[in-house]
Design an enzyme around this catalytic site. Structure first.
Site, mmCIF file in Angstrom:
data_model
loop_
_atom_site.group_PDB
_atom_site.id
_atom_site.type_symbol
_atom_site.label_atom_id
_atom_site.label_comp_id
_atom_site.label_asym_id
_atom_site.label_seq_id
_atom_site.Cartn_x
_atom_site.Cartn_y
_atom_site.Cartn_z
ATOM 1 N N LEU A 1 33.754 24.956 36.718
ATOM 2 C CA LEU A 1 33.310 23.550 36.248
ATOM 3 C C LEU A 1 33.867 22.760 37.550
ATOM 4 C CD1 LEU A 1 35.088 23.152 32.948
ATOM 5 C CD2 LEU A 1 32.650 23.425 33.351
ATOM 6 N N ASP A 2 33.322 21.569 37.714
ATOM 7 C CA ASP A 2 33.401 20.807 38.614
ATOM 8 C C ASP A 2 35.083 20.181 38.804
ATOM 9 O OD1 ASP A 2 30.759 20.870 39.625
ATOM 10 O OD2 ASP A 2 30.149 18.794 38.880
ATOM 11 N N ARG A 3 35.637 20.089 39.807
ATOM 12 C CA ARG A 3 37.120 19.769 39.833
ATOM 13 C C ARG A 3 37.415 18.395 38.896
ATOM 14 N NH1 ARG A 3 41.099 20.079 45.082
ATOM 15 N NH2 ARG A 3 42.979 19.568 43.752
ATOM 16 N N VAL B 1 36.133 17.589 36.224
ATOM 17 C CA VAL B 1 35.544 17.985 34.812
ATOM 18 C C VAL B 1 36.888 18.749 34.071
ATOM 19 C CG1 VAL B 1 33.742 19.183 33.424
ATOM 20 C CG2 VAL B 1 33.419 17.729 35.579
#
Length: 221
Positions: A57-59, A61
């Site tokens: 997951l993107d940081r 998020v």
């Protein structure tokens, strides 16, 4: 670290916004190291502990992240994610009501590595890849709207980029047009749930991650 599910082969945790799943150039401690430490302590394991990263997951998020506790499970999970056999549901808080309130978005996306940003186009352009998601409005407050999203493709920053393209930037996402940042640099995008057939037992696993603390999210839940 909040463990949502665990068995002999798989461990699923609820990632906080701001954490990185796997080590990167920042040198910050990644979530996978926290999982290893948890497993080492819980089971009094000597030496190194295996923890395989099945997806990311993107940081900024938050939400569900699946890790493998065995190499066998990791290989199978990697195949399942690659073959779109894992159903992931995302919740996004956006600043404008999508029109229509439900539908399918199809764009052609180009990733700019230097800017670490993607751009969406209505038609195919050089270097673009097709991006598809479906969405529906599931809640609203005085100022914001809650949208549920399912990805059909897995492009860089896909949800963030496609929602911004239709005039619905995610709250706090300055990179894609939000007016103000969130505390701590998070964005209001949450990996709400994951569903898949267990790579070993073959049972259907469904895991849901509680939303982040705060009046914004709990006003919708």
């Amino acid at each position: 670290m909040q463990v949502l599910y665990e068995d002999n082969h798989v461990i699923i945790v609820n990632k906080a916004a701001g954490e990185i799943v796997q080590g990167d150039k920042t040198g910050d401690r990644p979530l996978c190291d926290d999982v290893k430490a948890y497993l080492k302590e819980k089971y009094s394991k000597p030496g190194n502990v295996f923890c395989g990263v099945a997806h990311r997951l993107d940081r900024p998020v938050s939400g569900v992240v699946v890790f493998a506790k065995t190499s066998k499970a990791l290989a199978r999970l990697n195949d399942m994610f690659r073959n779109k056999e894992v159903k992931k549901t995302y919740w996004a808080v956006v600043s404008a009501c999508p029109q229509p309130e439900s539908g399918v978005l199809e764009h052609y996306m180009v990733r700019n590595e230097k800017q670490n940003k993607s751009f969406a186009y209505e038609h195919e352009v050089p270097g673009s890849k097709k991006a598809v998601l479906d969405y529906r409005l599931i809640g609203r407050s005085d100022r914001y709207f809650l949208v549920e999203v399912h990805l059909h493709t897995g492009r860089h920053h896909q949800i963030r980029c496609q929602l911004a393209k239709i005039g619905c930037p995610i709250k706090g996402d300055l990179k894609y047009g939000a007016r103000r940042s969130n505390p701590g640099g998070s964005i209001s995008l949450h990996a709400r749930s994951v569903e898949f057939v267990h790579p070993v037992s073959k049972k259907t696993i469904y895991v849901e991650a509680p939303v982040p603390d705060g009046a914004l999210w709990h006003g919708f839940e």
